[in-house]
Write an enzyme that holds these catalytic residues in place. Structure first.
Site, PDB file in Angstrom:
ATOM      1  NE  ARG A  40      71.827  12.667  32.209  1.00  0.00           N
ATOM      2  CZ  ARG A  40      72.451  13.851  32.069  1.00  0.00           C
ATOM      3  NH1 ARG A  40      72.848  14.252  30.886  1.00  0.00           N
ATOM      4  NH2 ARG A  40      72.654  14.625  33.104  1.00  0.00           N
ATOM      5  CG  HIS A  95      77.444  11.072  25.833  1.00  0.00           C
ATOM      6  ND1 HIS A  95      78.097  11.124  27.040  1.00  0.00           N
ATOM      7  CD2 HIS A  95      76.322  11.798  25.980  1.00  0.00           C
ATOM      8  CE1 HIS A  95      77.393  11.842  27.897  1.00  0.00           C
ATOM      9  NE2 HIS A  95      76.301  12.285  27.278  1.00  0.00           N
ATOM     10  CG  ASP A 121      76.149  13.111  30.836  1.00  0.00           C
ATOM     11  OD1 ASP A 121      76.126  13.932  29.901  1.00  0.00           O
ATOM     12  OD2 ASP A 121      75.533  12.024  30.811  1.00  0.00           O
ATOM     13  CG  HIS A 169      78.560  16.103  26.700  1.00  0.00           C
ATOM     14  ND1 HIS A 169      77.909  15.900  25.509  1.00  0.00           N
ATOM     15  CD2 HIS A 169      77.723  15.635  27.654  1.00  0.00           C
ATOM     16  CE1 HIS A 169      76.738  15.336  25.723  1.00  0.00           C
ATOM     17  NE2 HIS A 169      76.590  15.152  27.035  1.00  0.00           N
TER      18      HIS A 169
END
Ligand code: OGA
Ligand code: MN
Length: 288
Positions: free
Chosen positions: A273, A259, A110, A108
């Protein structure tokens, strides 16, 4: 600062940089290394409290959780004291096990389901399993460049729908997403090929985590074409596999990479994150 390429496809590693108080020059250099690393930069040996992580991330732009909420997607992953921090972990904030972490366990980019998707994400490793728990990154720029001229011409003119609801089918387990999360703003239409504002290069911008379909094609055509593009993007030659070390801060550019979190461990894994709000994707060709 010492830099080193991590794979021919993508990734640069930096040793000797402190993200807590970079000068403007240092930050400019970091930005250049991110472009040189084709969208993946590994900063080793960082010591970052949440406030410091947030302050450094703000230098890249406005943050999700601050300028625009992310709560309506993944409430339970948010840090209780810092809405800008997304807890990537198999435990919740009280230390209660959530079972096997499924966060990011699929290819995907983000927040691609927002009108202004994430530009860069900054993931800081706090607790890691002794072995396993690597993250894969692939270059959607190299994947695009590897296609025939005719195929690129065709793709340059297409748009795709991104929808967070797709995420529930491929990645997150259903119970981790409340019904409300799926209502509202978590869907957007983007060009299938986008131009990166810094490098000027074109890259594929569809991902199995969030893309529902390509507009204007029959359902079977869309499914077949997306499957082909995902396969091309994740070809081994276009991948860097990151084996985490404690105190790594990894910065990736969601505009030219995808990623995948490998879930092959049983021990605890905990990372923080932050996510920077990017521009509206720039189409490969101007549409006038
Ligand atoms: C993320 C993500 C990958 C990982 O934080 O956006 O997908 O390996 N994480 O934890
Ligand atoms: Mn992710």
């Amino acid at each position: 600062m010492n830099s080193q390429r991590l794979s021919p496809a993508l990734g640069v590693e930096i040793v000797g940089f402190d993200a807590r108080e970079p000068s403007d020059d240092d930050f400019g250099q970091i930005h250049e290394y991110l472009v040189e690393g084709a969208g993946v930069l590994v900063l080793r040996d960082q010591t970052l409290e949440p406030e410091q992580h947030i302050a450094f991330s703000r230098r890249f732009g406005d943050l999700f959780g601050e300028a625009e909420p992310l709560q309506n997607t993944v409430t339970r992953y948010l840090h209780p004291d810092h809405p800008q921090i997304f807890r990537v972990s198999n435990k919740n904030a009280d230390g209660q096990p959530l079972g096997r972490s499924r966060a990011g366990n699929y290819w995907h980019s983000d927040v691609s389901f927002r009108l202004r998707p994430a530009s860069v994400s900054l993931l800081y490793a706090i607790e890691l399993p002794r072995i396993g728990g690597d993250t894969l990154f692939c270059s959607t720029t190299l994947a695009y460049d590897s296609l025939s001229k005719e195929m690129r011409f065709f793709l340059d003119r297409l748009e795709a729908r991104h929808d967070f609801a797709i995420n529930t089918q491929v990645g997150f387990s259903h119970e981790q997403i409340e019904t409300d999360d799926l209502a509202g703003q978590n869907a957007a239409i983007h060009p299938v090929v986008r131009r990166h504002p810094d490098s000027g290069r074109k890259g594929l911008f569809v991902n199995p985590g969030n893309t529902s379909h390509i507009l204007g094609l029959h359902e079977g055509e869309s499914r077949m074409l997306l499957a082909f593009l995902y396969k091309r993007c994740t070809q081994p030659e276009f991948i860097y596999r990151h084996s985490w070390r404690p105190h790594d801060l990894v910065i990736w550019d969601n505009r030219c990479t995808m990623h995948y979190a490998i879930v092959d461990y049983d021990a605890d894994r905990y990372l923080h994150r932050t996510t920077v709000i990017g521009e509206r994707p720039i189409p490969a060709i101007s549409t006038d």
